[in-house]
Design an enzyme around this catalytic site. Structure first.
Site, PDB file in Angstrom:
ATOM      1  NE  ARG A   1      -3.106   2.662   2.591  1.00 37.86           N
ATOM      2  CZ  ARG A   1      -3.411   3.378   3.653  1.00 37.86           C
ATOM      3  NH1 ARG A   1      -2.977   3.019   4.827  1.00 37.86           N
ATOM      4  NH2 ARG A   1      -4.159   4.443   3.535  1.00 37.86           N
TER       5      ARG A   1
ATOM      6  N   GLY B   1      -9.531   7.375   9.587  1.00 35.89           N
ATOM      7  CA  GLY B   1      -9.497   8.418   8.557  1.00 35.89           C
ATOM      8  C   GLY B   1     -10.856   8.435   7.875  1.00 35.89           C
TER       9      GLY B   1
ATOM     10  CD  GLU C   1      -8.441   0.638   2.487  1.00 35.94           C
ATOM     11  OE1 GLU C   1      -8.802   0.371   3.650  1.00 35.94           O
ATOM     12  OE2 GLU C   1      -7.882   1.695   2.176  1.00 35.94           O
TER      13      GLU C   1
END
Ligand code: AMP
Length: 391
Positions: A84, A205, A377
């Site tokens: 990532r 976030g 993700e």
């Protein structure tokens, strides 16, 4: 042959790992979380087909080396590593194979995300060192948003700031939006490039994104992941004039104020209690006004942002909630939609409490569609790594 893929997410004091079989990227066979690295209380916890935990002083490199050593039976057929990367700037429109050239390009991009990219790059370097000869792939949080038009990504500042210093809005959480929009299309049985969506990724976030015909056309996050919604510890949108005011009034330096905006603001700053949504909901239920103040402000701002993003779509097929808060808090979802007053959302209370039916729906049939779709993700990074390495 059944090979495996390792997904690495290297942060400032943590490393998250997920090991997948190439034949099934739906769920990892082993996951690992190394926390508080380089500080007191460092620990590594591994779960899945292999499980163990280790609590001793270690840094990122030692945590990774311990994982490789302990899981060597499962890493014999490791074929590639996916990483990532928070920021890809304008150079990276899609996931990419790491070469010496792309690594040099990534170094240049790091100035745009000094809090995140250097740690992500350290993860790549460590893997190249500890697991040489394996291909590494970088998957960016920004690349999905490279379809945003100039009118959405430009700031109203001197244009040469963009030309000379790459000052523009980039958007983040793109890997999550890519996964959630594809999953929404699958569940609604519609082609992804046909869908207009407003997605709210609400976790530690937080950001939101407008998707027109499968492509990102606007996002709440900007040059850095500080812009937009109120987050766990980040302020989200502020008047930049606030910085000068606070420098003058409190005598704080720019560095101190940036730390305050990144680490001591958001839900934590507003409540003075916690950055964690679950904790704040408990305090609010116990009657603490400071928790209610933080949550009311959070929900109001999310609604305002979602409404603003929706002005970009001629019609909206669904509003989708994802991320730890978006996936799990019926109360916060209800309060956000109640603040979006010019659209008559009608949630089905039971479906909202259950975090959605099998399609993710939480709204009453025949009313504006609202879905809850858990993000993944890591799975997206594993799939990109498979595709790019041709495994
Ligand atoms: P993430 O960064 O996506 O892991 O999300 C973390 C945030 O999700 C934290 O603020 C958690 O408190 C919040 N969260 C997780 N589970 C719940 C829940 N059941 N209800 C409310 N918030 C939750």
């Amino acid at each position: 042959m059944d090979q495996s893929i390792l997904v690495v997410n290297c942060g400032s004091s943590s490393v998250k790992l997920a090991l997948y079989r190439t034949t099934d990227t739906a769920a990892p066979i082993i996951t690992a979380l190394a926390e508080r690295l380089g500080g007191e209380g460092a620990r590594l916890r591994v779960e899945g087909e292999k499980s163990f935990s280790c609590e001793e002083a270690m840094d990122h490199s030692q945590a990774l080396a311990t994982f490789i050593e302990e899981c060597q039976d499962y890493l014999q057929d490791l074929a590639a590593i996916g990483h990532r990367l928070v920021h890809g700037g304008e150079a990276f429109h899609e996931s990419t194979l790491i070469t010496d050239d792309s690594l040099a390009e990534l170094e240049k991009v790091s100035v745009l995300a000094p809090l995140h990219n250097p740690m992500n790059l350290m993860g790549i370097r460590l893997c190249r060192e500890l697991l040489p000869d394996l291909p590494n792939v970088a998957v960016f949080d920004t690349s999905f948003h490279q379809t945003m038009p100039a009118q959405a990504y430009l700031y109203g500042v001197p244009y040469d700031w963009y030309e000379t210093h790459q000052v523009r809005r980039y958007g983040f959480h793109g890997t999550s939006y890519r996964y959630v929009s594809a999953e929404t299309a699958r569940r609604l049985n519609r082609p992804a490039d046909d869908l207009n969506l407003i997605i709210a990724h609400l976790g530690n976030g937080c950001s939101a994104c407008a998707i027109r015909q499968g492509q990102s056309v606007d996002s709440s996050m900007g040059l850095t992941p500080l812009e937009g919604l109120i987050m766990g510890t980040r302020s989200g949108d502020i008047d930049p004039g606030l910085l000068e005011h606070m420098m003058r009034e409190s005598g704080s330096s720019m560095a101190e104020l940036m730390t305050a905006l990144n680490r001591n603001s958001g839900l934590l700053g507003l409540s003075g209690i916690s950055n964690d949504m679950r904790t704040l909901l408990q305090h609010e239920a116990a009657g603490e006004p400071a928790a209610k103040r933080a949550l009311d402000t959070f929900c109001f701002r999310v609604a305002r942002q979602l409404a603003a993003l929706s002005s970009n779509l001629s019609s909206t097929d669904a509003v989708v909630f994802t991320g730890g808060i978006g996936e799990n808090s019926a109360d916060i979802r209800r309060r956000i939609l109640a603040n979006w007053r010019n659209i008559q959302f009608r949630l089905n209370t039971a479906l909202n409490q259950a975090n959605g039916d099998e399609s993710g729906r939480i709204s009453e049939t025949g009313t504006p569609l609202v879905l809850v779709i858990p993000t993944d993700e890591e799975q997206m990074i594993a799939q990109d790594t498979l595709k790019i390495t041709g495994l």
